[in-house]
Design a protein around this motif. Structure first.
Motif, PDB file in Angstrom:
ATOM      1  N   ILE A  18       0.841  -1.204   0.000  1.00 39.58           N
ATOM      2  CA  ILE A  18       0.000   0.000   0.000  1.00 39.58           C
ATOM      3  C   ILE A  18       0.876   1.253   0.000  1.00 39.58           C
ATOM      4  N   GLY A  19       1.964   1.233   0.768  1.00 40.53           N
ATOM      5  CA  GLY A  19       2.873   2.376   0.800  1.00 40.53           C
ATOM      6  C   GLY A  19       3.491   2.644  -0.550  1.00 40.53           C
ATOM      7  N   PHE A  20       3.994   1.594  -1.203  1.00 40.51           N
ATOM      8  CA  PHE A  20       4.574   1.780  -2.537  1.00 40.51           C
ATOM      9  C   PHE A  20       3.512   2.199  -3.549  1.00 40.51           C
ATOM     10  N   LEU A  21       2.298   1.669  -3.407  1.00 44.02           N
ATOM     11  CA  LEU A  21       1.221   2.065  -4.307  1.00 44.02           C
ATOM     12  C   LEU A  21       0.911   3.550  -4.171  1.00 44.02           C
ATOM     13  N   LEU A  22       0.895   4.055  -2.943  1.00 43.40           N
ATOM     14  CA  LEU A  22       0.640   5.483  -2.744  1.00 43.40           C
ATOM     15  C   LEU A  22       1.731   6.346  -3.359  1.00 43.40           C
ATOM     16  N   VAL A  23       2.980   5.930  -3.226  1.00 43.09           N
ATOM     17  CA  VAL A  23       4.076   6.708  -3.814  1.00 43.09           C
ATOM     18  C   VAL A  23       3.981   6.696  -5.336  1.00 43.09           C
ATOM     19  N   ILE A  24       3.681   5.549  -5.908  1.00 48.41           N
ATOM     20  CA  ILE A  24       3.564   5.467  -7.363  1.00 48.41           C
ATOM     21  C   ILE A  24       2.346   6.253  -7.852  1.00 48.41           C
ATOM     22  N   LEU A  25       1.229   6.151  -7.136  1.00 46.69           N
ATOM     23  CA  LEU A  25       0.033   6.895  -7.534  1.00 46.69           C
ATOM     24  C   LEU A  25       0.207   8.403  -7.370  1.00 46.69           C
ATOM     25  N   SER A  26       1.026   8.816  -6.409  1.00 42.68           N
ATOM     26  CA  SER A  26       1.263  10.254  -6.248  1.00 42.68           C
ATOM     27  C   SER A  26       1.952  10.827  -7.486  1.00 42.68           C
ATOM     28  N   SER A  27       2.666   9.988  -8.181  1.00 41.69           N
ATOM     29  CA  SER A  27       3.301  10.427  -9.424  1.00 41.69           C
ATOM     30  C   SER A  27       2.362  10.287 -10.615  1.00 41.69           C
ATOM     31  N   ALA A  28       1.728   9.130 -10.717  1.00 42.35           N
ATOM     32  CA  ALA A  28       0.937   8.830 -11.903  1.00 42.35           C
ATOM     33  C   ALA A  28      -0.356   9.646 -11.981  1.00 42.35           C
ATOM     34  N   LEU A  29      -1.022   9.874 -10.864  1.00 47.71           N
ATOM     35  CA  LEU A  29      -2.303  10.585 -10.902  1.00 47.71           C
ATOM     36  C   LEU A  29      -2.161  12.054 -11.256  1.00 47.71           C
ATOM     37  N   TYR A  30      -1.046  12.647 -10.895  1.00 41.29           N
ATOM     38  CA  TYR A  30      -0.869  14.076 -11.119  1.00 41.29           C
ATOM     39  C   TYR A  30       0.022  14.378 -12.325  1.00 41.29           C
ATOM     40  N   GLY A  31       0.536  13.344 -12.972  1.00 44.02           N
ATOM     41  CA  GLY A  31       1.316  13.546 -14.190  1.00 44.02           C
ATOM     42  C   GLY A  31       2.719  14.088 -13.966  1.00 44.02           C
ATOM     43  N   LEU A 103      -0.206  19.574  -4.064  1.00 43.43           N
ATOM     44  CA  LEU A 103      -0.356  19.259  -2.647  1.00 43.43           C
ATOM     45  C   LEU A 103      -0.828  17.827  -2.447  1.00 43.43           C
ATOM     46  N   GLY A 104      -1.756  17.355  -3.284  1.00 44.60           N
ATOM     47  CA  GLY A 104      -2.237  15.982  -3.156  1.00 44.60           C
ATOM     48  C   GLY A 104      -1.141  14.961  -3.374  1.00 44.60           C
ATOM     49  N   ALA A 105      -0.267  15.229  -4.327  1.00 43.70           N
ATOM     50  CA  ALA A 105       0.859  14.331  -4.577  1.00 43.70           C
ATOM     51  C   ALA A 105       1.809  14.320  -3.385  1.00 43.70           C
ATOM     52  N   MET A 106       1.989  15.471  -2.770  1.00 41.39           N
ATOM     53  CA  MET A 106       2.850  15.546  -1.592  1.00 41.39           C
ATOM     54  C   MET A 106       2.278  14.708  -0.451  1.00 41.39           C
ATOM     55  N   VAL A 107       0.986  14.857  -0.197  1.00 46.16           N
ATOM     56  CA  VAL A 107       0.348  14.132   0.907  1.00 46.16           C
ATOM     57  C   VAL A 107       0.422  12.622   0.663  1.00 46.16           C
ATOM     58  N   MET A 108       0.103  12.205  -0.563  1.00 46.71           N
ATOM     59  CA  MET A 108       0.162  10.772  -0.863  1.00 46.71           C
ATOM     60  C   MET A 108       1.578  10.226  -0.740  1.00 46.71           C
ATOM     61  N   SER A 109       2.559  10.993  -1.168  1.00 48.50           N
ATOM     62  CA  SER A 109       3.942  10.544  -1.097  1.00 48.50           C
ATOM     63  C   SER A 109       4.426  10.451   0.348  1.00 48.50           C
ATOM     64  N   ILE A 110       4.062  11.408   1.169  1.00 48.91           N
ATOM     65  CA  ILE A 110       4.480  11.376   2.574  1.00 48.91           C
ATOM     66  C   ILE A 110       3.803  10.235   3.319  1.00 48.91           C
ATOM     67  N   ILE A 111       2.498  10.033   3.091  1.00 55.80           N
ATOM     68  CA  ILE A 111       1.800   8.926   3.753  1.00 55.80           C
ATOM     69  C   ILE A 111       2.377   7.597   3.288  1.00 55.80           C
ATOM     70  N   GLY A 112       2.651   7.466   1.995  1.00 54.19           N
ATOM     71  CA  GLY A 112       3.287   6.248   1.489  1.00 54.19           C
ATOM     72  C   GLY A 112       4.651   6.017   2.112  1.00 54.19           C
ATOM     73  N   GLY A 113       5.439   7.085   2.256  1.00 54.84           N
ATOM     74  CA  GLY A 113       6.751   6.957   2.895  1.00 54.84           C
ATOM     75  C   GLY A 113       6.652   6.544   4.347  1.00 54.84           C
ATOM     76  N   LEU A 114       5.687   7.112   5.062  1.00 53.20           N
ATOM     77  CA  LEU A 114       5.491   6.717   6.461  1.00 53.20           C
ATOM     78  C   LEU A 114       5.099   5.244   6.571  1.00 53.20           C
ATOM     79  N   LEU A 115       4.242   4.785   5.675  1.00 54.32           N
ATOM     80  CA  LEU A 115       3.862   3.369   5.682  1.00 54.32           C
ATOM     81  C   LEU A 115       5.066   2.477   5.370  1.00 54.32           C
ATOM     82  N   ILE A 116       5.878   2.892   4.421  1.00 53.97           N
ATOM     83  CA  ILE A 116       7.039   2.079   4.045  1.00 53.97           C
ATOM     84  C   ILE A 116       8.053   2.026   5.190  1.00 53.97           C
TER      85      ILE A 116
END
Length: 133
Positions: A18-31, A103-116
């Protein structure tokens, strides 16, 4: 010490995914693929601790205490690892502040990093070898 069972391994693996998915989605969803630089810190972060731990264990024997040199090398490895972990958390905030990512990409990336990082800490806690001393 806690004993890790199969359910623990599956749960921790699920959280890691889930953590890696959030980091990848933070990139892919926002382009913007700049948040993927954070993955490099996940890969590089354990290296200083491993190198310094290996150095300290080779020059530290049971009969003669090498004292501060082995301890200071271990402290240096922990400091560098902590710096890289903190950089992995702060990099998305810096990128968002500079306007590179949203901002959304930042939040998703930080939450993903915390999970990882939380999963890595939990793995080491559950699979730590017990000493008989």
């Amino acid at each position: 010490m806690p004993h890790a069972g199969l359910k623990t391994i599956i749960a921790l693996s699920f959280v890691l995914a889930i953590g890696f998915l959030l980091v990848i989605l933070s990139s892919a969803l926002y382009g913007q693929y700049s948040p993927l630089f954070v993955v490099a810190t996940y890969l590089v972060a354990p290296i200083p601790n491993a190198i310094c731990g290996r150095y300290a264990s080779t020059y530290n024997d049971d009969f003669m205490d090498s004292g501060s040199s082995a301890s200071s090398v271990l402290d240096l490895g922990r400091f560098l690892t902590g710096f890289l972990v903190l950089m992995g958390m702060a990099l998305p905030a810096v990128l968002a502040h500079a306007g590179v990512i949203e901002l959304g990409a930042m939040v998703m990336s930080i939450i993903g990093g915390l999970l990882i990082y939380g999963t890595i800490i939990a793995f080491t806690m559950f699979f730590q070898e017990e000493s008989d001393f």
